[in-house]
Scaffold this motif. Structure first.
Motif, short mmCIF file in Angstrom:
data_model
loop_
_atom_site.label_atom_id
_atom_site.label_comp_id
_atom_site.label_asym_id
_atom_site.label_seq_id
_atom_site.Cartn_x
_atom_site.Cartn_y
_atom_site.Cartn_z
N ILE A 69 0.84 -1.20 0.00
CA ILE A 69 0.00 0.00 0.00
C ILE A 69 0.87 1.25 0.00
O ILE A 69 0.60 2.22 -0.72
CB ILE A 69 -0.95 -0.01 1.21
N GLY A 70 1.93 1.24 0.82
CA GLY A 70 2.83 2.39 0.84
C GLY A 70 3.44 2.65 -0.52
O GLY A 70 3.53 3.79 -0.98
N THR A 71 3.82 1.57 -1.21
CA THR A 71 4.41 1.71 -2.54
C THR A 71 3.39 2.27 -3.53
O THR A 71 3.70 3.12 -4.37
CB THR A 71 4.94 0.35 -3.04
N LYS A 72 2.14 1.79 -3.43
CA LYS A 72 1.10 2.26 -4.35
C LYS A 72 0.80 3.74 -4.13
O LYS A 72 0.67 4.50 -5.08
CB LYS A 72 -0.17 1.42 -4.17
N ILE A 73 0.67 4.16 -2.87
CA ILE A 73 0.39 5.56 -2.57
C ILE A 73 1.55 6.44 -3.05
O ILE A 73 1.34 7.50 -3.63
CB ILE A 73 0.15 5.76 -1.06
N PHE A 128 -4.85 18.89 3.61
CA PHE A 128 -4.83 18.36 2.24
C PHE A 128 -3.73 17.32 2.13
O PHE A 128 -2.68 17.43 2.78
CB PHE A 128 -4.57 19.48 1.23
N THR A 129 -3.95 16.30 1.32
CA THR A 129 -2.93 15.29 1.12
C THR A 129 -1.86 15.79 0.15
O THR A 129 -2.07 16.75 -0.60
CB THR A 129 -3.54 14.00 0.55
N ALA A 130 -0.71 15.12 0.17
CA ALA A 130 0.37 15.50 -0.74
C ALA A 130 -0.06 15.37 -2.20
O ALA A 130 0.33 16.17 -3.05
CB ALA A 130 1.59 14.63 -0.47
N LYS A 131 -0.87 14.36 -2.49
CA LYS A 131 -1.36 14.18 -3.86
C LYS A 131 -2.26 15.34 -4.27
O LYS A 131 -2.21 15.81 -5.41
CB LYS A 131 -2.11 12.85 -3.99
N ALA A 156 -1.20 10.35 7.68
CA ALA A 156 -1.06 8.93 7.36
C ALA A 156 -0.57 8.74 5.94
O ALA A 156 0.30 7.88 5.67
CB ALA A 156 -2.40 8.23 7.56
N GLU A 157 -1.11 9.53 5.01
CA GLU A 157 -0.64 9.44 3.64
C GLU A 157 0.82 9.85 3.53
O GLU A 157 1.60 9.24 2.79
CB GLU A 157 -1.48 10.32 2.71
N GLY A 158 1.21 10.88 4.28
CA GLY A 158 2.60 11.30 4.29
C GLY A 158 3.52 10.19 4.76
O GLY A 158 4.62 9.99 4.22
N MET A 159 3.08 9.45 5.78
CA MET A 159 3.87 8.33 6.27
C MET A 159 3.97 7.24 5.22
O MET A 159 5.03 6.64 5.00
CB MET A 159 3.23 7.77 7.55
N ALA A 160 2.85 6.98 4.52
CA ALA A 160 2.85 5.96 3.47
C ALA A 160 3.77 6.36 2.34
O ALA A 160 4.48 5.51 1.76
CB ALA A 160 1.42 5.75 2.95
N ILE A 161 3.78 7.64 1.97
CA ILE A 161 4.68 8.10 0.90
C ILE A 161 6.13 7.92 1.32
O ILE A 161 6.99 7.51 0.51
CB ILE A 161 4.38 9.58 0.57
N ALA A 162 6.43 8.20 2.59
CA ALA A 162 7.80 8.03 3.08
C ALA A 162 8.22 6.56 3.00
O ALA A 162 9.33 6.23 2.56
CB ALA A 162 7.92 8.54 4.51
N ILE A 163 7.31 5.67 3.42
CA ILE A 163 7.60 4.24 3.37
C ILE A 163 7.76 3.78 1.92
O ILE A 163 8.71 3.09 1.56
CB ILE A 163 6.50 3.44 4.08
N GLY A 164 6.81 4.17 1.07
CA GLY A 164 6.85 3.77 -0.34
C GLY A 164 8.08 4.33 -1.03
O GLY A 164 8.69 3.64 -1.87
#
Length: 352
Positions: free
Chosen positions: A62-66, A104-107, A340-348
């Motif tokens: 999921i992190g990679t996909k985000i 707002f999300t990074a996307k 949470a999205e920011g964390m996922a982007i960092a992981i991805g």
């Protein structure tokens, strides 16, 4: 334990709670204080929770996909703007930062950057403008791409620099929130009138006041923009200027430039106030033409001081309203999701 001893203990608890309720009151006061403290912290809690507990909940896939979604959007920004190296890296880090620290999300931030790029903004201009259009979007409950498009068109239409985006966002948010129109209506109106108004010497603020006033009579969007555009172009016509002068009204100043449209139309209203309605209507038709008759007639007789004052004092308004809208539980939850999205982007990004 026997039933009699249980009854004795229950009785004693009843006495403690209701006959002598000091401990109960102390507990309630403590709970109230804790709830207030929680309420004060809830707007920032999302980021704290994300940092502490979200990481284990984000599978690598999921992190990679985000991250891929965000990376695709930023590559589109790069393709449109032509930015490379440090300039592009700054935009990418700016999008990540605003995604982690705002509602707002990074996307979503990247989507706003893309719209600015499509409007011809360079990377440094996007960097300077993006936070202000985000405030405009939140303050008017508009999607970031649309708010960005409207703000960018208004800024370019009046020939302003990217450094003026805060001013543009403040005026647009104030006008939309103090008149009977949405930001989308205002964007449609500016699309038709902004270049003509700027050429005629009208400021962004003066044009917004006129459009906001018309909106309060149901004349909004493209109808309002077209009406103001037609009034202005007819004011520049020598034959129409002669008609204004027959009413004792000067359309041009000493330098040969058109005077402020609102001021001219107020004088028209004064000059025709005591005329029979049939004669007044005929004069309005000649001055404004059929396409702008309704709008011109209203602008000769109506003035909304509260709207004008609000626009004159619009500095900082979009950020203020955006902050207010994010102070509740909805804003806290949006910030939580963004973090949470920011964390996922960092992981991805790390996995990539």
């Amino acid at each position: 334990m026997s039933s009699s001893s249980g009854a004795i203990r229950a009785g004693r608890a009843f006495v403690e709670l209701f006959a002598d309720n000091t401990r109960l009151q102390q507990g309630l006061r403590l709970a109230e204080a804790q709830l207030k403290e929680f309420g004060a912290k809830v707007s920032t809690m999302g980021r704290q929770i994300a940092t502490i507990s979200i990481v284990p909940l984000i599978p690598a896939g999921i992190g990679t996909k985000i991250f891929a979604w965000f990376d695709d959007q930023m590559r589109a920004v790069q393709g449109v703007t032509g930015s490379t190296g440090e300039a592009f890296d700054r935009l990418t880090e700016k999008a990540k930062l605003l995604g982690r620290t705002t509602s707002f999300t990074a996307k979503e931030v990247a989507s706003g950057m893309l719209e600015l790029g499509r409007a011809g903004f360079k990377s440094d201009e996007i960097d300077a403008a993006i936070a202000h259009v985000m405030s405009l979007a939140r303050a008017t409950q508009t999607e970031i791409p649309r708010a960005t498009e409207i703000a960018g068109n208004a800024l370019r239409g009046f020939g302003l620099e990217a450094s003026e985006m805060r001013r543009v966002s403040d005026v647009l948010a104030t006008t939309a929130n103090n008149s009977a129109q949405t930001l989308d209506d205002l964007g449609e109106a500016f699309k038709y009138v902004a270049p003509i108004a700027a050429t005629a010497g009208m400021s962004l603020e003066d044009t917004a006041k006129v459009l906001g006033t018309l909106a309060n009579f149901g004349i909004k969007g493209s109808l309002a923009g077209t009406a103001v555009k037609n009034i202005l172009t007819r004011m520049a016509d020598p034959d129409i200027q002669a008609k204004y002068e027959s009413l004792g009204i000067k359309v041009k100043d000493a330098g040969g430039n058109l005077r402020n449209m609102a001021d001219v139309l107020k004088e028209v209203g004064i000059a025709t106030a005591n005329l029979p309605n049939a004669e007044k209507l005929a004069i309005f038709k000649e001055l404004f033409d059929m396409r702008a008759l309704a709008g011109g007639a209203k602008l000769t007789s109506e003035s909304f001081e509260s709207l004008c004052n609000a626009i004159d004092n619009a500095a900082g308004e979009s950020a203020r309203v955006a902050k207010t809208m994010d102070e509740g539980i909805g804003g806290a939850f949006r910030m939580f999701l963004s973090a949470a999205e920011g964390m996922a982007i960092a992981i991805g990004g790390t996995l990539a």
